[in-house]
Design an enzyme around this catalytic site. Structure first.
Site, mmCIF file in Angstrom:
data_model
loop_
_atom_site.group_PDB
_atom_site.id
_atom_site.type_symbol
_atom_site.label_atom_id
_atom_site.label_comp_id
_atom_site.label_asym_id
_atom_site.label_seq_id
_atom_site.Cartn_x
_atom_site.Cartn_y
_atom_site.Cartn_z
ATOM 1 N N SER A 190 32.053 19.615 -29.787
ATOM 2 C CA SER A 190 33.487 19.922 -29.860
ATOM 3 C C SER A 190 34.211 18.745 -30.501
ATOM 4 O O SER A 190 34.211 17.635 -29.956
ATOM 5 C CB SER A 190 34.057 20.146 -28.459
ATOM 6 O OG SER A 190 35.461 20.063 -28.525
ATOM 7 N N HIS A 234 32.309 23.107 -32.953
ATOM 8 C CA HIS A 234 33.214 23.815 -32.031
ATOM 9 C C HIS A 234 34.629 23.285 -32.244
ATOM 10 O O HIS A 234 34.875 22.077 -32.168
ATOM 11 C CB HIS A 234 32.747 23.591 -30.595
ATOM 12 C CG HIS A 234 33.511 24.371 -29.571
ATOM 13 N ND1 HIS A 234 33.303 25.716 -29.338
ATOM 14 C CD2 HIS A 234 34.496 23.988 -28.713
ATOM 15 C CE1 HIS A 234 34.115 26.125 -28.367
ATOM 16 N NE2 HIS A 234 34.860 25.096 -27.984
ATOM 17 N N ASP A 249 38.444 23.494 -31.174
ATOM 18 C CA ASP A 249 39.330 23.885 -30.060
ATOM 19 C C ASP A 249 40.782 23.954 -30.509
ATOM 20 O O ASP A 249 41.378 22.941 -30.880
ATOM 21 C CB ASP A 249 39.200 22.864 -28.927
ATOM 22 C CG ASP A 249 37.908 23.027 -28.145
ATOM 23 O OD1 ASP A 249 37.629 24.149 -27.697
ATOM 24 O OD2 ASP A 249 37.187 22.026 -27.995
ATOM 25 N N MET A 262 44.554 24.667 -29.391
ATOM 26 C CA MET A 262 45.426 24.724 -28.199
ATOM 27 C C MET A 262 46.883 24.732 -28.641
ATOM 28 O O MET A 262 47.249 24.061 -29.612
ATOM 29 C CB MET A 262 45.171 23.506 -27.314
ATOM 30 C CG MET A 262 43.714 23.363 -26.904
ATOM 31 S SD MET A 262 43.517 22.001 -25.752
ATOM 32 C CE MET A 262 41.726 21.934 -25.615
ATOM 33 N N HIS A 292 37.475 28.237 -31.074
ATOM 34 C CA HIS A 292 37.805 28.617 -29.689
ATOM 35 C C HIS A 292 39.329 28.616 -29.577
ATOM 36 O O HIS A 292 39.956 27.559 -29.510
ATOM 37 C CB HIS A 292 37.155 27.602 -28.739
ATOM 38 C CG HIS A 292 37.511 27.797 -27.297
ATOM 39 N ND1 HIS A 292 37.197 26.866 -26.327
ATOM 40 C CD2 HIS A 292 38.138 28.816 -26.651
ATOM 41 C CE1 HIS A 292 37.627 27.305 -25.148
ATOM 42 N NE2 HIS A 292 38.217 28.472 -25.326
ATOM 43 N N MET A 318 42.654 28.902 -27.800
ATOM 44 C CA MET A 318 43.353 28.842 -26.508
ATOM 45 C C MET A 318 44.828 28.958 -26.850
ATOM 46 O O MET A 318 45.600 27.992 -26.749
ATOM 47 C CB MET A 318 43.013 27.514 -25.800
ATOM 48 C CG MET A 318 41.579 27.473 -25.275
ATOM 49 S SD MET A 318 40.968 25.799 -24.974
ATOM 50 C CE MET A 318 40.371 25.389 -26.602
ATOM 51 N N MET A 343 33.530 29.381 -19.514
ATOM 52 C CA MET A 343 34.155 28.060 -19.350
ATOM 53 C C MET A 343 33.654 27.443 -18.041
ATOM 54 O O MET A 343 33.718 28.075 -16.981
ATOM 55 C CB MET A 343 35.684 28.178 -19.281
ATOM 56 C CG MET A 343 36.368 28.609 -20.557
ATOM 57 S SD MET A 343 36.037 27.596 -22.017
ATOM 58 C CE MET A 343 36.655 25.993 -21.486
ATOM 59 N N GLY A 346 39.349 17.771 -22.911
ATOM 60 C CA GLY A 346 37.967 17.321 -22.907
ATOM 61 C C GLY A 346 37.746 16.369 -21.738
ATOM 62 O O GLY A 346 38.699 15.931 -21.081
ATOM 63 N N ASP A 348 30.964 25.949 -22.045
ATOM 64 C CA ASP A 348 31.899 24.951 -22.581
ATOM 65 C C ASP A 348 32.578 24.210 -21.432
ATOM 66 O O ASP A 348 33.285 24.833 -20.630
ATOM 67 C CB ASP A 348 32.945 25.681 -23.452
ATOM 68 C CG ASP A 348 33.925 24.743 -24.146
ATOM 69 O OD1 ASP A 348 33.773 23.510 -24.032
ATOM 70 O OD2 ASP A 348 34.846 25.272 -24.810
ATOM 71 N N GLY A 349 32.375 22.892 -21.392
ATOM 72 C CA GLY A 349 33.056 22.057 -20.424
ATOM 73 C C GLY A 349 32.110 21.264 -19.551
ATOM 74 O O GLY A 349 31.338 21.841 -18.784
ATOM 75 N N SER A 391 32.905 15.250 -25.160
ATOM 76 C CA SER A 391 32.852 13.826 -24.804
ATOM 77 C C SER A 391 31.417 13.318 -24.719
ATOM 78 O O SER A 391 31.158 12.152 -25.038
ATOM 79 C CB SER A 391 33.601 13.585 -23.487
ATOM 80 O OG SER A 391 33.168 14.487 -22.488
HETATM 81 C C1 DX5 Z 1 38.263 22.437 -23.168
HETATM 82 C C2 DX5 Z 1 37.603 22.703 -24.503
HETATM 83 C C3 DX5 Z 1 36.258 22.135 -24.633
HETATM 84 C C4 DX5 Z 1 36.202 20.626 -24.563
HETATM 85 C C5 DX5 Z 1 34.894 20.239 -23.959
HETATM 86 O O1 DX5 Z 1 39.420 23.201 -23.086
HETATM 87 O O2 DX5 Z 1 37.501 24.108 -24.732
HETATM 88 O O3 DX5 Z 1 35.614 22.603 -25.813
HETATM 89 O O4 DX5 Z 1 36.322 19.992 -25.800
HETATM 90 O O5 DX5 Z 1 34.880 18.873 -23.780
HETATM 91 P P1 DX5 Z 1 33.816 18.177 -22.832
HETATM 92 O O6 DX5 Z 1 32.466 18.479 -23.378
HETATM 93 O O7 DX5 Z 1 34.188 16.737 -22.916
HETATM 94 O O8 DX5 Z 1 34.007 18.758 -21.445
HETATM 95 ZN ZN ZN Z 2 36.202 24.836 -26.380
#
Ligand code: DX5
Ligand code: ZN
Length: 227
Positions: free
Chosen positions: A10, A35, A37, A39, A68, A70, A139, A146, A181-182, A204
């Site tokens: 990500s 990936h 993200d 938002m 992804h 959101m 999720m 992250g 994811d997460g 991360s």
């Molecule tokens: C959270 C995101 C994830 C995030 C995951 O809302 O959808 O894709 O980047 O990050 P890590 O792997 O650090 O949990």
């Molecule tokens: Zn994501």
């Protein structure tokens, strides 16, 4: 057994001041997907990147760009991401007034469609749309940031979706990816794979490490041990 696994870093945890180099580096390090993200500070309490950034990174890689969303509403932005070069577009059912229509819109725009389940979102949406999906994303954190910790309740949920996907595959031959994811790390990825996931988002864990290739290799080694 013999399942093939995909690693999807990500870029939320990448250095945005050097995003092009980060994408190239993670692809060179063995990523299967990027990936991405998105938002909107409305559906989730954070604000990230949109179609212009997708378009900017598209020429840098042949890897799948896995968007992804959101965001709420969903439909308005789907064609923009398709034009910007997205390969997969996933969304949250709570964010769309007409889930079946949004899936159709994503597929009609030439992309693969994914549906995303938050920790408290029930799986019964799948009773009605699994046959139209290319990916199911479970999720394992609440979306928005992250670096959060993996929520163990995602494991039985993954197992439930794995049963549904396998049953459909046995019946129709259709393949659906099962993404998580997460909070995915080197030390929990094998257990997550054993629960049924085949596609692993990690932000991360990869971008927070010094050596992306070594981290991805450690993840693959752990996956090999998972069978
Ligand atoms: C959270 C995101 C994830 C995030 C995951 O809302 O959808 O894709 O980047 O990050 P890590 O792997 O650090 O949990
Ligand atoms: Zn994501």
């Amino acid at each position: 057994m013999g399942r093939s696994y995909r690693i999807a870093p990500s870029i939320l945890s990448a250095n945005f001041a050097r995003l092009g180099d980060e994408v190239a580096a993670v692809v060179a390090a063995g990523a299967d997907m990027i990936h991405f993200d998105v938002m909107d500070n409305h559906y989730v309490p954070n604000l990230t990147i949109g179609p212009l950034v997708c378009e900017a990174i598209r020429p840098l890689t042949q890897a799948v760009i896995d968007v992804h969303l959101m965001v709420e509403p969903v439909d308005r932005i789907v064609p923009d991401f398709a034009k910007a070069g997205a390969n997969i577009i996933s969304f949250h059912p709570e964010a769309s007034a007409h889930v079946d229509r949004t899936i159709g819109l994503i597929r009609d725009s030439g992309c693969k469609a994914g549906l995303v389940f938050n920790p408290a979102t029930p799986l019964n949406w799948l009773d009605h749309v699994l046959d139209k999906l290319d990916l199911v994303l479970i999720m394992s954190v609440n979306p928005g940031f992250g670096g959060q910790s993996f929520i163990p309740g995602a494991l039985p949920k993954l197992a439930d979706v794995r049963r549904r996907i396998d049953a459909m595959h046995a019946e129709t031959g259709r393949a659906v990816l099962l993404q998580v994811d997460g909070g995915v790390k080197v030390d929990n990825i094998a257990a997550i794979a054993r629960a049924g996931a085949d596609t692993f988002v990690a932000g991360s864990a990869i971008f927070g490490s010094k050596d992306y290739a070594a981290t991805i290799a450690s993840m693959r080694a752990a996956l090999k041990s998972a069978g």
